[in-house]
Write a protein that holds these residues in place. Structure first.
Motif, PDB file in Angstrom:
ATOM      1  N   ALA A 117      17.416  12.489 -32.087  1.00  0.00           N
ATOM      2  CA  ALA A 117      16.984  12.939 -33.404  1.00  0.00           C
ATOM      3  C   ALA A 117      17.005  14.462 -33.484  1.00  0.00           C
ATOM      4  O   ALA A 117      17.262  15.035 -34.550  1.00  0.00           O
ATOM      5  N   TYR A 118      16.743  15.127 -32.363  1.00  0.00           N
ATOM      6  CA  TYR A 118      16.758  16.587 -32.339  1.00  0.00           C
ATOM      7  C   TYR A 118      18.097  17.137 -31.873  1.00  0.00           C
ATOM      8  O   TYR A 118      18.469  18.256 -32.222  1.00  0.00           O
ATOM      9  N   PHE A 119      18.815  16.367 -31.067  1.00  0.00           N
ATOM     10  CA  PHE A 119      20.137  16.771 -30.603  1.00  0.00           C
ATOM     11  C   PHE A 119      21.136  15.670 -30.945  1.00  0.00           C
ATOM     12  O   PHE A 119      21.674  15.006 -30.051  1.00  0.00           O
ATOM     13  N   PRO A 120      21.407  15.435 -32.237  1.00  0.00           N
ATOM     14  CA  PRO A 120      22.364  14.384 -32.607  1.00  0.00           C
ATOM     15  C   PRO A 120      23.750  14.657 -32.061  1.00  0.00           C
ATOM     16  O   PRO A 120      24.577  13.746 -31.966  1.00  0.00           O
ATOM     17  N   GLU A 121      23.998  15.917 -31.665  1.00  0.00           N
ATOM     18  CA  GLU A 121      25.288  16.272 -31.091  1.00  0.00           C
ATOM     19  C   GLU A 121      25.570  15.484 -29.817  1.00  0.00           C
ATOM     20  O   GLU A 121      26.740  15.339 -29.411  1.00  0.00           O
ATOM     21  N   LEU A 122      24.525  14.978 -29.161  1.00  0.00           N
ATOM     22  CA  LEU A 122      24.696  14.247 -27.906  1.00  0.00           C
ATOM     23  C   LEU A 122      25.003  12.770 -28.113  1.00  0.00           C
ATOM     24  O   LEU A 122      25.372  12.078 -27.162  1.00  0.00           O
ATOM     25  N   THR A 123      24.858  12.281 -29.341  1.00  0.00           N
ATOM     26  CA  THR A 123      24.948  10.842 -29.594  1.00  0.00           C
ATOM     27  C   THR A 123      26.250  10.239 -29.089  1.00  0.00           C
ATOM     28  O   THR A 123      26.254   9.181 -28.457  1.00  0.00           O
ATOM     29  N   GLY A 124      27.357  10.896 -29.318  1.00  0.00           N
ATOM     30  CA  GLY A 124      28.639  10.351 -28.902  1.00  0.00           C
ATOM     31  C   GLY A 124      29.057  10.755 -27.501  1.00  0.00           C
ATOM     32  O   GLY A 124      30.204  10.505 -27.101  1.00  0.00           O
ATOM     33  N   MET A 125      28.150  11.370 -26.757  1.00  0.00           N
ATOM     34  CA  MET A 125      28.495  11.890 -25.431  1.00  0.00           C
ATOM     35  C   MET A 125      27.732  11.214 -24.310  1.00  0.00           C
ATOM     36  O   MET A 125      27.806  11.643 -23.157  1.00  0.00           O
ATOM     37  N   LEU A 126      26.985  10.164 -24.600  1.00  0.00           N
ATOM     38  CA  LEU A 126      26.090   9.582 -23.610  1.00  0.00           C
ATOM     39  C   LEU A 126      26.821   9.065 -22.373  1.00  0.00           C
ATOM     40  O   LEU A 126      26.266   9.046 -21.272  1.00  0.00           O
ATOM     41  N   ASP A 127      28.082   8.655 -22.533  1.00  0.00           N
ATOM     42  CA  ASP A 127      28.839   8.117 -21.402  1.00  0.00           C
ATOM     43  C   ASP A 127      29.677   9.175 -20.679  1.00  0.00           C
ATOM     44  O   ASP A 127      30.347   8.862 -19.697  1.00  0.00           O
ATOM     45  N   ARG A 128      29.617  10.405 -21.148  1.00  0.00           N
ATOM     46  CA  ARG A 128      30.374  11.478 -20.497  1.00  0.00           C
ATOM     47  C   ARG A 128      29.583  12.085 -19.346  1.00  0.00           C
ATOM     48  O   ARG A 128      28.356  12.167 -19.392  1.00  0.00           O
ATOM     49  N   ARG A 129      30.310  12.503 -18.308  1.00  0.00           N
ATOM     50  CA  ARG A 129      29.638  13.166 -17.201  1.00  0.00           C
ATOM     51  C   ARG A 129      29.162  14.546 -17.670  1.00  0.00           C
ATOM     52  O   ARG A 129      29.897  15.287 -18.322  1.00  0.00           O
ATOM     53  N   ALA A 130      27.939  14.898 -17.309  1.00  0.00           N
ATOM     54  CA  ALA A 130      27.349  16.145 -17.792  1.00  0.00           C
ATOM     55  C   ALA A 130      28.154  17.361 -17.356  1.00  0.00           C
ATOM     56  O   ALA A 130      28.208  18.362 -18.078  1.00  0.00           O
ATOM     57  N   GLY A 131      28.786  17.272 -16.198  1.00  0.00           N
ATOM     58  CA  GLY A 131      29.559  18.408 -15.711  1.00  0.00           C
ATOM     59  C   GLY A 131      30.792  18.728 -16.532  1.00  0.00           C
ATOM     60  O   GLY A 131      31.373  19.807 -16.387  1.00  0.00           O
ATOM     61  N   THR A 132      31.218  17.808 -17.384  1.00  0.00           N
ATOM     62  CA  THR A 132      32.404  18.044 -18.216  1.00  0.00           C
ATOM     63  C   THR A 132      32.043  18.644 -19.571  1.00  0.00           C
ATOM     64  O   THR A 132      32.941  18.968 -20.349  1.00  0.00           O
ATOM     65  N   LEU A 133      30.762  18.806 -19.858  1.00  0.00           N
ATOM     66  CA  LEU A 133      30.331  19.314 -21.161  1.00  0.00           C
ATOM     67  C   LEU A 133      30.389  20.837 -21.204  1.00  0.00           C
ATOM     68  O   LEU A 133      30.411  21.511 -20.170  1.00  0.00           O
TER      69      LEU A 133
END
Length: 224
Positions: A117-133
């Motif tokens: 709700a505060y970071f909707p930008e993350l909604t489509g990234m939940l399955d991505r490895r954090a190191g690739t962000l």
């Protein structure tokens, strides 16, 4: 207003360099405190000393009135302290969802939907490895994980670094809400943005010493 966390006469040394020179710094409970200063002022060292990742060479570190200077960082974390460092503390090999779940399982701050709700930008990234962000996306993951833990004392080092202004404003609103729930927030910034003008206390550090303490409205000429 009671004090949640405090440095009393704290000195911190890195080898031959003393980074904090007898600093007295109080953070009110259930409020937002801002540490201001240029790079090298001692802001990050003050946060790390509160968190326990840096040990003082002199002075006291108080949390809820108890001296925790000798308490390991992981023990402070277990007791409700969370630190979000400026270098974006994420587990790069884990997915975004897995990073968030680390705190979601143990914390009381809410579930993953609250963070989205505060970071909707993350909604489509939940399955991505954090190191690739990107850096800003990793920052959102790190802050989200800290919020999910529901910490009693939340420390953030330049949390807006790499984030768009609208995202920073949204984050600051959440931090004030976090404080209104009775929790304590301390964040370090180089300058005071308008979205933090309602902070309870501002401390200005300059070359390892406390140069100013007061309300944001009293700040105008405080920075050296």
């Amino acid at each position: 207003m009671s004090v949640a966390a405090e440095l009393r006469g704290v000195r911190v040394r890195y080898g031959l360099l003393e980074a904090l020179h007898g600093v007295d710094l109080a953070c009110p409970a259930g409020a937002v405190t801002v540490l201001l200063g240029r790079n090298g002022s001692g802001r990050s060292t003050a946060l790390r000393t509160l968190a326990g990742t840096v040990r003082p060479t002199a002075g006291q570190v108080l949390w809820d009135g108890r001296d925790v200077a000798g308490l390991d960082a992981y023990r402070r974390a277990r007791q409700g302290l969370a630190l979000v460092p400026a270098e974006r503390g994420v587990f790069g090999s884990l997915t975004v969802a897995e990073n968030l779940a680390l705190s979601e399982a143990a914390g009381t701050g809410g579930d993953r939907r609250g963070i989205e709700a505060y970071f909707p930008e993350l909604t489509g990234m939940l399955d991505r490895r954090a190191g690739t962000l990107s850096g800003g996306q990793q920052q959102m993951v790190a802050i989200g994980r800290a919020l999910l833990a529901g910490p009693r004392l939340l420390l953030l080092d330049e949390p807006g670094r790499g984030l768009a202004p609208a995202v920073v404003a949204r984050l600051h609103r959440r931090l004030f809400e976090h404080a209104a729930e009775g929790r304590t927030v301390v964040l370090a910034e180089q300058t005071l943005p308008r979205t933090l003008a309602a902070a309870t206390v501002v401390h200005v550090l300059h070359r390892g010493r406390l140069a100013f303490t007061g309300e944001p409205t009293e700040l105008r000429t405080a920075l050296p």
